[in-house]
Scaffold this active site. Structure first.
Site, PDB file in Angstrom:
ATOM      1  CG  ASP A   1     -18.285   4.254   3.641  1.00 44.11           C
ATOM      2  OD1 ASP A   1     -17.384   3.645   4.230  1.00 44.11           O
ATOM      3  OD2 ASP A   1     -19.293   4.723   4.204  1.00 44.11           O
ATOM      4  CG  ASP A   2     -13.979   1.538   4.465  1.00 48.81           C
ATOM      5  OD1 ASP A   2     -13.201   2.501   4.301  1.00 48.81           O
ATOM      6  OD2 ASP A   2     -14.234   1.047   5.568  1.00 48.81           O
TER       7      ASP A   2
ATOM      8  CG  ASP B   1     -10.839  -6.658 -20.163  1.00 45.82           C
ATOM      9  OD1 ASP B   1      -9.889  -7.448 -20.369  1.00 45.82           O
ATOM     10  OD2 ASP B   1     -11.983  -6.840 -20.618  1.00 45.82           O
TER      11      ASP B   1
ATOM     12  CB  CYS C   1      -0.950  -0.003   1.207  1.00 45.71           C
ATOM     13  SG  CYS C   1      -2.537  -0.788   0.825  1.00 45.71           S
TER      14      CYS C   1
ATOM     15  N   GLY D   1     -12.366   3.157  -7.140  1.00 51.72           N
ATOM     16  CA  GLY D   1     -11.248   2.559  -7.833  1.00 51.72           C
ATOM     17  C   GLY D   1     -10.023   2.455  -6.958  1.00 51.72           C
ATOM     18  CG  HIS D   2      -6.070   0.277  -5.868  1.00 52.48           C
ATOM     19  ND1 HIS D   2      -5.917   0.464  -4.514  1.00 52.48           N
ATOM     20  CD2 HIS D   2      -4.862  -0.126  -6.336  1.00 52.48           C
ATOM     21  CE1 HIS D   2      -4.668   0.184  -4.175  1.00 52.48           C
ATOM     22  NE2 HIS D   2      -4.007  -0.173  -5.265  1.00 52.48           N
ATOM     23  CB  THR D   3      -4.497   5.289  -8.103  1.00 54.22           C
ATOM     24  OG1 THR D   3      -4.613   5.839  -6.788  1.00 54.22           O
ATOM     25  CG2 THR D   3      -5.675   5.729  -8.942  1.00 54.22           C
TER      26      THR D   3
ATOM     27  CE  LYS E   1      -4.463   3.134  -1.640  1.00 52.99           C
ATOM     28  NZ  LYS E   1      -5.536   2.925  -0.642  1.00 52.99           N
TER      29      LYS E   1
ATOM     30  CG  ASP F   1     -15.960  -8.755 -21.587  1.00 56.37           C
ATOM     31  OD1 ASP F   1     -15.911  -9.262 -22.717  1.00 56.37           O
ATOM     32  OD2 ASP F   1     -14.976  -8.686 -20.827  1.00 56.37           O
TER      33      ASP F   1
END
Length: 765
Positions: free
Chosen positions: A454-455, A472, A420, A545-547, A423, A495
């Site tokens: 939120d989480d 993807d 982490c 999302g996540h970066t 990030k 998809d």
């Protein structure tokens, strides 16, 4: 977009003119590590002015007289944004573009050429063809030439307004070309040249003026000197004297001017709106702005707007951009006072002029000019192969700056954490998300999203509907994060569409190149802006999302959609006697593999990008409306890999028409050079399902059956009697490459002598 060194500064080049082309080539040879270069240009190629008259005369092809900016940007490891700059926000250091979010810069350079002086003559804008922008002039000229070839017996009347060097050379060039086309009908050609002064080409010496005027008269060009055009009507030029001349085509070649936005942005400009620069090619009002070529006026050394000066400014511009980035003293540049002009006369001859000297016309001079121009263009068509070790690894902002700024990373910060710790920081995310403009639509089924994060995001599934999940994620295949975000979003949503579902929400996952916080934020902003644009068109909110940071840009989406279970489109729904329709052309895998090797033409990549930017949403709806029973999207496994999944799931066989399969421009050429995607060899293994492999594997289109596609088309089967109506509807929706490529067969009906249980694919060609 690889960034083995953290990005520290942004250099933005606006315009693909001669000076910038030379500077980009030099940055490719001598890169400055830690600098992200971005080229903003309206097209992926740029004309070389020295060869344009020869192109109009029919001596050069379009490709021979244009610099491929995609290849050049790839060589320079620069981002390429195809868009029009329409303003500068100098306070916030941003370039304002017509079709994309603002682009941040630390240093910006302008080389956008010039445009014809504001056409205030009534009707000129509507009925005359302006000499600039050159791309529009050439497009209309090429179309006109084709029309003449189709109807060589038809009389032609051409008017050229402007008797400077550009107007005279254009007149001689187009006359020569048209006379060769018309041959025995050349008497049908009538050309008029209008000029407000008593003599042509006032900036040239007396001998050159008289010599070219004599040549024009000798070739029966009708000269209208001391005639000021006061109005242009459809097929008619009207002058202040009362002269009226009928013309089928009117070309407007007048004094150059600059775009209004340069002055409106606050830059110091001259009376004509050109950017005023000092001897360092640096704006006299804003030291972080540079300019070269026609768009710039050197305050201490004013020179005519001529391509020779733009070419000469390329090297000093590169050197001063590098020095400015490294915070080193700049080097003054003093242009020559006199220069050699080689003026083509349209018939493989040229006139030489320098100061009071003049000579010609001569074939030897034309050969000399041709040699000079071809040698210049060869610098860009035959770019050297640069290995990583060939590039100067010590030329870096991290170690070269004599006065490191607080923004310059310390060596200790080059150690990057994992887990982490990799990030992207929360403050960066917060700033970017505030700038992202998602449509203000109240999605009742999104209980928790980015409006109140939120989480985790929370979505509600309506009763009687099923949820479809897909994900993807892949590395960037294009050096424009805004376009890459759009392409990735289209790919990820496909998809959902292929299964007959409607997308509900999306989560993003991104890997961003190592950089200062401000540079990470800029990349993420461009990337998410592109993705959100596509998601908004599909009425699909981004809910989280996540970066993370990494060596190169990568992006993907986890999408979910909703569909009634009875309306799902499955791979297992193929039925005998149905036709097989493919909506997009094949070839993105080999084309982008070729681009990585500097082997793809820019126009090929342009076509591939246009295809990838086309969403499959409308195609999926169209298939449902025309009774499709099976569907899939063509992506990484290639056409045959995804087709065999459908065939095996449905328990059928298929016949394909190889000649009917649409192919992107350039894809056959690159496969014939032996250029394939790294996944191609794995995809090739499904060739064992082809019943007569030895008969088809030598066909030029055969390798593309296994080419992995990014944001590829949909492959669907539907009843035979609905096929033509479906194709017509798809064409209207913009799927210009859609084709019927085959037919579904029963397994029990053996195709030829093949055992369809093990080889259910038969290919005709």
């Amino acid at each position: 977009m690889q960034a083995s060194h953290p990005i520290v500064k942004d250099l933005v080049l606006i315009g693909g003119g001669h000076s910038h082309a030379i500077a980009l080539r030099m940055f490719g040879m001598k890169p400055l590590l830690g600098v992200r270069i971005t080229l903003i240009t309206e097209a992926s190629d740029t004309p070389y002015s020295g060869m344009l008259p020869g192109h109009v005369a029919g001596f050069y092809s379009r490709e021979e007289c244009h610099i491929d900016l995609r290849r050049l940007a790839q060589f320079a490891q620069a981002q390429l944004y195809i868009d029009q700059a329409i303003g500068l926000d100098l306070e916030n250091k941003q370039v304002i573009c017509a079709q994309r979010p603002p682009v941040a810069f630390d240093i910006v350079s302008l080389d956008i050429g010039s445009t014809p002086a504001t056409i205030s003559v009534p009707g000129a804008t509507e009925y005359a063809i302006a000499a600039k922008p050159i791309s529009q002039l050439l497009a209309q000229w090429d179309q006109f030439v084709e029309n003449v070839k189709q109807n060589p017996q038809q009389p032609i009347r051409i008017g050229v307004v402007g008797g400077g060097a550009g107007g005279v050379e254009l007149t001689l060039s187009l006359q020569s070309h048209l006379q060769r086309i018309l041959a025995q009908h050349s008497s049908h050609l009538e050309i008029h040249l209008f000029h407000r002064d008593t003599e042509l080409m006032p900036s040239y010496n007396r001998w050159v003026r008289y010599r070219l005027q004599h040549i024009l008269q000798q070739r029966k060009v009708q000269l209208h000197l001391q005639e000021t055009v006061s109005e242009v009507q459809l097929h008619k030029v009207i002058c202040e004297s009362g002269l009226k001349v009928e013309c089928d085509r009117i070309f407007w070649v007048t004094q150059a001017s600059a775009p209004k936005w340069l002055r409106e942005s606050g830059l110091a400009t001259d009376a004509d709106g050109f950017v005023q620069v000092n001897d360092n090619l640096q704006s006299i009002s804003h030291p972080n702005v540079f300019a070269a070529g026609d768009v710039a006026t050197m305050v201490d050394h004013p020179r005519p707007k001529a391509g020779v000066f733009a070419v000469r400014q390329g090297k000093p511009l590169f050197e001063n951009l590098q020095r400015s980035l490294l915070e080193k003293p700049l080097k003054p540049y003093k242009p020559q006072k006199q220069y050699l002009s080689l003026i083509g006369t349209g018939n493989s001859k040229a006139i030489a002029a320098r100061g009071s000297f003049g000579f010609g016309p001569s074939q030897l001079l034309w050969r000399w000019k041709d040699w000079i121009d071809r040698r210049f263009m060869e610098r860009f068509s035959n770019l050297p192969e640069m290995k990583q070790g060939d590039r100067n690894q010590n030329n870096s902002l991290l170690i070269s700056s004599p006065n490191p700024s607080p923004l310059t990373p310390r060596p200790s910060t080059l150690m990057r954490c994992a887990g982490c710790g990799s990030k992207v920081g929360s403050t960066v995310l917060a700033r970017v998300l505030q700038r992202i403009e998602q449509p203000l639509v109240n999605h009742q089924d999104i209980l928790i999203g980015l409006d109140a994060p939120d989480d985790a995001a929370v979505v509600q599934v309506p009763a009687n509907l099923a949820m479809v999940h897909t994900i993807d994620y892949f590395r960037a295949l294009i050096n424009d994060p805004y376009l890459f975000g759009q392409i990735s979003a289209n790919h990820c949503l496909s998809d959902i569409f292929a299964m007959g579902a409607v997308p509900q929400s999306a989560l993003a996952i991104a890997t961003l190149p190592y950089a200062l916080e401000t540079k990470v934020a800029e990349t993420l902003f461009q990337l998410l802006s592109g993705a959100v644009k596509v998601l908004a068109e599909a009425n699909t909110p981004l809910v989280g999302g996540h970066t993370t940071e990494g060596a190169e840009l990568a992006f993907g989406l986890s999408c979910n959609g909703l569909v009634h279970p009875d309306k799902l489109l499955r791979k297992s729904g193929m039925q005998p006697s149905q036709v097989i329709i493919l909506t997009k052309a094949l070839g993105t895998g080999t084309l982008f593999a070729a681009q990585m090797r500097q082997k793809a033409k820019g126009k090929w990549i342009d076509s591939a990008i246009a295809s990838m930017l086309l969403s499959n949403a409308a195609a999926a709806t169209c298939f449902l409306e025309h009774g499709a029973t099976a569907c899939t999207d063509i992506t990484g496994f290639g056409l045959l890999g995804h087709l065999i999944e459908m065939v095996q799931a449905s328990g059928v066989a298929v016949e394909l028409q190889l000649s009917a399969i649409p192919v992107l421009d350039g894809a056959i050429a690159t496969t014939q050079q032996g250029i394939f995607s790294s996944l191609h060899s794995e995809n090739l293994r499904v060739s064992r399902y082809i019943s007569h492999l030895n008969q088809v594997e030598t066909h030029p289109c055969y390798p593309l059956l296994f080419d992995p596609q990014t944001s590829g088309g949909l492959l669907a089967t539907l009843p035979h009697h609905k096929a033509n109506d479906c194709l017509a509807a798809l064409q209207k929706l913009g799927y210009c490459d859609c084709r019927i490529i085959g037919e579904v067969k029963q397994k029990s009906l053996a195709i030829e002598t093949a055992a369809t249980q093990t080889k259910p694919i038969f290919i005709h060609f």
